[in-house]
Scaffold this motif. Structure first.
Motif, PDB file in Angstrom:
ATOM      1  N   ALA A 104       0.836  -1.205   0.000  1.00 23.57           N
ATOM      2  CA  ALA A 104       0.000   0.000   0.000  1.00 23.57           C
ATOM      3  C   ALA A 104       0.870   1.253   0.000  1.00 23.57           C
ATOM      4  CB  ALA A 104      -0.924   0.002   1.221  1.00 23.57           C
ATOM      5  N   ARG A 105       1.932   1.239   0.800  1.00 25.75           N
ATOM      6  CA  ARG A 105       2.836   2.387   0.884  1.00 25.75           C
ATOM      7  C   ARG A 105       3.547   2.606  -0.451  1.00 25.75           C
ATOM      8  NH1 ARG A 105       3.406   6.384   4.828  1.00 25.75           N
ATOM      9  NH2 ARG A 105       3.924   5.233   6.675  1.00 25.75           N
ATOM     10  N   THR A 106       3.971   1.511  -1.083  1.00 22.82           N
ATOM     11  CA  THR A 106       4.656   1.604  -2.367  1.00 22.82           C
ATOM     12  C   THR A 106       3.732   2.187  -3.428  1.00 22.82           C
ATOM     13  OG1 THR A 106       6.011  -0.295  -1.773  1.00 22.82           O
ATOM     14  CG2 THR A 106       5.913   0.258  -4.102  1.00 22.82           C
ATOM     15  N   ARG A 109       3.284   5.921  -2.784  1.00 22.72           N
ATOM     16  CA  ARG A 109       4.450   6.689  -3.231  1.00 22.72           C
ATOM     17  C   ARG A 109       4.474   6.825  -4.753  1.00 22.72           C
ATOM     18  NH1 ARG A 109       8.196   3.639   0.237  1.00 22.72           N
ATOM     19  NH2 ARG A 109       8.206   4.723   2.212  1.00 22.72           N
ATOM     20  N   SER A 110       4.171   5.724  -5.422  1.00 26.44           N
ATOM     21  CA  SER A 110       4.168   5.731  -6.880  1.00 26.44           C
ATOM     22  C   SER A 110       3.134   6.724  -7.405  1.00 26.44           C
ATOM     23  CB  SER A 110       3.871   4.324  -7.389  1.00 26.44           C
ATOM     24  OG  SER A 110       3.870   4.307  -8.781  1.00 26.44           O
ATOM     25  N   LEU A 116       3.335  14.391  -8.873  1.00 24.38           N
ATOM     26  CA  LEU A 116       4.404  15.386  -8.814  1.00 24.38           C
ATOM     27  C   LEU A 116       4.995  15.600 -10.208  1.00 24.38           C
ATOM     28  CD1 LEU A 116       6.021  17.214  -6.940  1.00 24.38           C
ATOM     29  CD2 LEU A 116       7.593  15.332  -6.573  1.00 24.38           C
ATOM     30  N   ASP A 117       5.220  14.513 -10.946  1.00 24.62           N
ATOM     31  CA  ASP A 117       5.735  14.628 -12.311  1.00 24.62           C
ATOM     32  C   ASP A 117       4.769  15.413 -13.200  1.00 24.62           C
ATOM     33  OD1 ASP A 117       8.058  13.289 -11.771  1.00 24.62           O
ATOM     34  OD2 ASP A 117       7.346  11.347 -12.529  1.00 24.62           O
TER      35      ASP A 117
END
Length: 129
Positions: A104-106, A109-110, A116-117
């Motif tokens: 879930a954390r990964t 972040r993705s 952000l990109d």
């Protein structure tokens, strides 16, 4: 003391920390030290009739504890347990999954990195005009 469970219970309460400390010092692992401590008091209880009173109770328990630890060390050496367990403890960090690396954390972040990109690209378009 012979056959009196309450008197023996008092001996256990009085000496269990010291016997545990001795066992931990000899064995180096908490679990092994707990087991050796328990075995020490079981052996002492079983052999109450063999206690002659020539020595202090503390000396008697100390000798039983040392013997229990030596026996555990010999058994572990024969089985090869200590080598495997020590290696597993040394490599624990390799096998441990970091707390912040859950699926879930990964994914979070993705997703945040993609947003952000996208914002970064949008900002470049505005300022490049």
């Amino acid at each position: 003391m012979s056959g009196d469970p309450e008197a023996f219970g008092e001996i256990v309460r009085r000496w269990e920390r010291r016997i545990f400390a001795l066992a931990y010092g000899m064995l180096g692992r908490e679990e092994d030290a707990r087991d050796a401590t328990q075995e020490t008091f079981l052996a002492a209880f079983r052999n109450l009739r063999g206690f002659r009173g020539d020595a202090k109770v503390s000396s008697w328990l100390h000798r039983i504890a040392v013997n229990q630890c030596i026996t555990r060390q010999r058994r572990a050496k024969v089985r090869g347990e200590t080598g495997l367990e020590d290696e597993a403890e040394r490599n624990a960090a390799v096998f441990a999954w970091p707390m912040d690396a859950s699926p879930a954390r990964t994914a979070e972040r993705s997703s945040a990195a993609r947003r952000l990109d996208e914002r970064s690209v949008h900002c470049h378009r505005i300022y490049d005009r």
